[in-house]
Design a protein around this motif. Structure first.
Motif, short mmCIF file in Angstrom:
data_model
loop_
_atom_site.label_atom_id
_atom_site.label_comp_id
_atom_site.label_asym_id
_atom_site.label_seq_id
_atom_site.Cartn_x
_atom_site.Cartn_y
_atom_site.Cartn_z
N PHE A 33 0.84 -1.19 0.00
CA PHE A 33 0.00 0.00 0.00
C PHE A 33 0.88 1.25 0.00
O PHE A 33 1.91 1.29 0.68
N THR A 34 0.47 2.24 -0.77
CA THR A 34 1.18 3.51 -0.80
C THR A 34 0.18 4.61 -1.12
O THR A 34 -0.99 4.35 -1.40
N LEU A 35 0.64 5.85 -1.05
CA LEU A 35 -0.19 7.00 -1.38
C LEU A 35 0.23 7.56 -2.73
O LEU A 35 1.41 7.83 -2.95
N LYS A 36 -0.72 7.71 -3.62
CA LYS A 36 -0.47 8.39 -4.89
C LYS A 36 -0.86 9.85 -4.70
O LYS A 36 -2.03 10.19 -4.55
N LEU A 37 0.15 10.71 -4.66
CA LEU A 37 -0.06 12.13 -4.42
C LEU A 37 0.42 12.92 -5.63
O LEU A 37 1.59 12.80 -6.02
N VAL A 38 -0.45 13.70 -6.23
CA VAL A 38 -0.09 14.56 -7.35
C VAL A 38 -0.40 16.00 -6.94
O VAL A 38 -1.59 16.37 -6.81
N ARG A 47 -1.20 19.94 -6.76
CA ARG A 47 -1.90 20.86 -7.64
C ARG A 47 -0.91 21.83 -8.28
O ARG A 47 0.10 22.20 -7.68
N ALA A 48 -1.22 22.25 -9.50
CA ALA A 48 -0.37 23.21 -10.20
C ALA A 48 -0.76 24.65 -9.88
O ALA A 48 0.00 25.57 -10.18
N ASP A 49 -1.93 24.84 -9.25
CA ASP A 49 -2.41 26.21 -9.04
C ASP A 49 -2.53 26.58 -7.57
O ASP A 49 -3.24 27.52 -7.21
N GLY A 50 -1.85 25.84 -6.70
CA GLY A 50 -1.89 26.21 -5.30
C GLY A 50 -1.69 25.02 -4.39
O GLY A 50 -1.38 23.91 -4.85
N PRO A 51 -1.88 25.20 -3.07
CA PRO A 51 -1.67 24.11 -2.12
C PRO A 51 -2.66 22.97 -2.34
O PRO A 51 -3.74 23.14 -2.90
N GLY A 52 -2.26 21.79 -1.87
CA GLY A 52 -3.13 20.63 -1.97
C GLY A 52 -2.75 19.71 -3.12
O GLY A 52 -1.69 19.87 -3.74
N TYR A 53 -3.62 18.76 -3.40
CA TYR A 53 -3.31 17.71 -4.37
C TYR A 53 -4.47 17.51 -5.33
O TYR A 53 -5.64 17.54 -4.95
N ASP A 54 -4.14 17.30 -6.61
CA ASP A 54 -5.14 16.90 -7.58
C ASP A 54 -5.57 15.45 -7.35
O ASP A 54 -6.72 15.08 -7.57
N ILE A 55 -4.60 14.61 -6.96
CA ILE A 55 -4.89 13.22 -6.62
C ILE A 55 -4.28 12.93 -5.26
O ILE A 55 -3.12 13.26 -5.00
N SER A 56 -5.07 12.37 -4.37
CA SER A 56 -4.60 11.96 -3.05
C SER A 56 -5.32 10.66 -2.70
O SER A 56 -6.33 10.65 -2.01
N ARG A 57 -4.80 9.55 -3.24
CA ARG A 57 -5.49 8.27 -3.15
C ARG A 57 -4.57 7.19 -2.58
O ARG A 57 -3.36 7.18 -2.82
N LEU A 58 -5.17 6.30 -1.84
CA LEU A 58 -4.48 5.11 -1.41
C LEU A 58 -4.43 4.14 -2.59
O LEU A 58 -5.42 4.00 -3.31
N VAL A 59 -3.28 3.49 -2.78
CA VAL A 59 -3.10 2.55 -3.89
C VAL A 59 -2.69 1.19 -3.33
O VAL A 59 -1.86 1.09 -2.43
N THR A 61 -4.16 -0.61 -7.92
CA THR A 61 -5.59 -0.33 -7.90
C THR A 61 -5.86 0.84 -6.97
O THR A 61 -5.42 0.83 -5.81
N TYR A 62 -6.56 1.85 -7.47
CA TYR A 62 -6.93 2.97 -6.61
C TYR A 62 -7.95 2.52 -5.57
O TYR A 62 -8.92 1.84 -5.89
N LEU A 63 -7.74 2.97 -4.33
CA LEU A 63 -8.67 2.71 -3.24
C LEU A 63 -9.25 4.05 -2.76
O LEU A 63 -9.58 4.90 -3.57
#
Length: 261
Positions: free
Chosen positions: A173-178, A180-192, A245-247
């Motif tokens: 298990f890991t975290l897929k973190l992408v 954001r290009a326009d400020g703080p936070g993430y476009d993707i923050s999912r457990l994989v 697999t995204y969770l």
């Protein structure tokens, strides 16, 4: 470069970043020990939970000619390299697995596939050492600033049946973190959830490990302290890392340490 029939232009994205499956043969060293549920629980993102009797695995490996294959049949073979990592046992809705805390790569490009495709938390370091001379085993990680992070020494006994890799490494298990290009936070923050398939290629030699942590604020692996004697397992294995697999979406993810550049 005119007309729609131009075929020699660049692809829409670099194939280097294409998600795929990895097949590789490794010389693998596991250092495993028990720790407390409170320590493991402190690094796991919900909904992952610490099992009743959690363990830590420090692993060191020589990757031999890894091959990355995509669904469309294309593949890329990479040069051999060394790598190390830190995992802890976890549970996801009753399923036991491993959570990747940190992975160390000596150089830049070797970490691209794991980090970009799966979200594995890879970090560039100066050196990953893993070697065996007779029954003596040595391993360690030297960070990019030249300071050691951890050292392992020990002796292993006669080969015996079994794998050098504990069965709980899969699923991973890991975290897929992408970001954001326009400020703080993430476009993707999912457990994989990633299937790791390990096939032993040789008997395994085992022994006790002498483990030395070099505490540092940016990579406080020493906080994952043992409550049992660390053990060594050395052997050759074949590893297949399948499509993830995204969770669940994750809003909270603990981080060990603070950045230091």
């Amino acid at each position: 470069m005119t007309g729609p029939d131009v075929t020699w232009g660049m692809p829409a994205f670099a194939p280097l970043y294409g998600a795929g499956e990895e097949q590789v043969t490794l010389d693998w060293l596991t250092v495993e020990y028990a720790t407390s549920p409170e320590i493991v629980g402190g690094v796991l993102p919900p909904p992952l939970r610490a099992p009743a009797s959690p363990a830590v695995m420090l692993w060191f490996a020589r990757f031999k000619d890894p091959t990355f294959s995509r669904a469309d049949g294309t593949s890329e073979r990479r040069p051999s390299y060394t790598q190390a990592g830190v995992c802890v046992t976890c549970e996801h809705h009753g399923e036991l697995g491993a959570y990747a805390v940190e992975t160390f790569i000596p150089g830049l490009n070797y970490g691209i596939f794991g980090r970009e495709a799966f979200g594995l938390p890879k970090k560039q370091v100066r050196q990953v050492l893993v070697e065996r001379d007779g029954d003596a085993v040595r391993a360690g990680v030297v960070m990019a600033d030249g300071a050691p992070l951890l050292d392992v020494a020990g002796r292993v006994g006669d080969p015996e049946p079994g794998s050098a890799v504990p069965s709980w490494i899969s699923p991973h298990f890991t975290l897929k973190l992408v970001p954001r290009a326009d400020g703080p936070g993430y476009d993707i923050s999912r457990l994989v959830r990633i299937p790791f398939e390990v096939t032993p290629l040789s008997p395994t030699s085992r022994g006790e490990a002498e483990l030395t942590f070099h505490p540092r604020d940016s990579d406080p692996v020493h906080l994952l302290r043992p409550v049992s004697t660390p053990t060594l397992s050395w052997g050759s294995v074949h590893l297949a890392i399948r499509y993830g697999t995204y969770l669940e979406h994750c809003d909270r993810f603990p981080v060990l340490g603070r950045p230091s550049w």
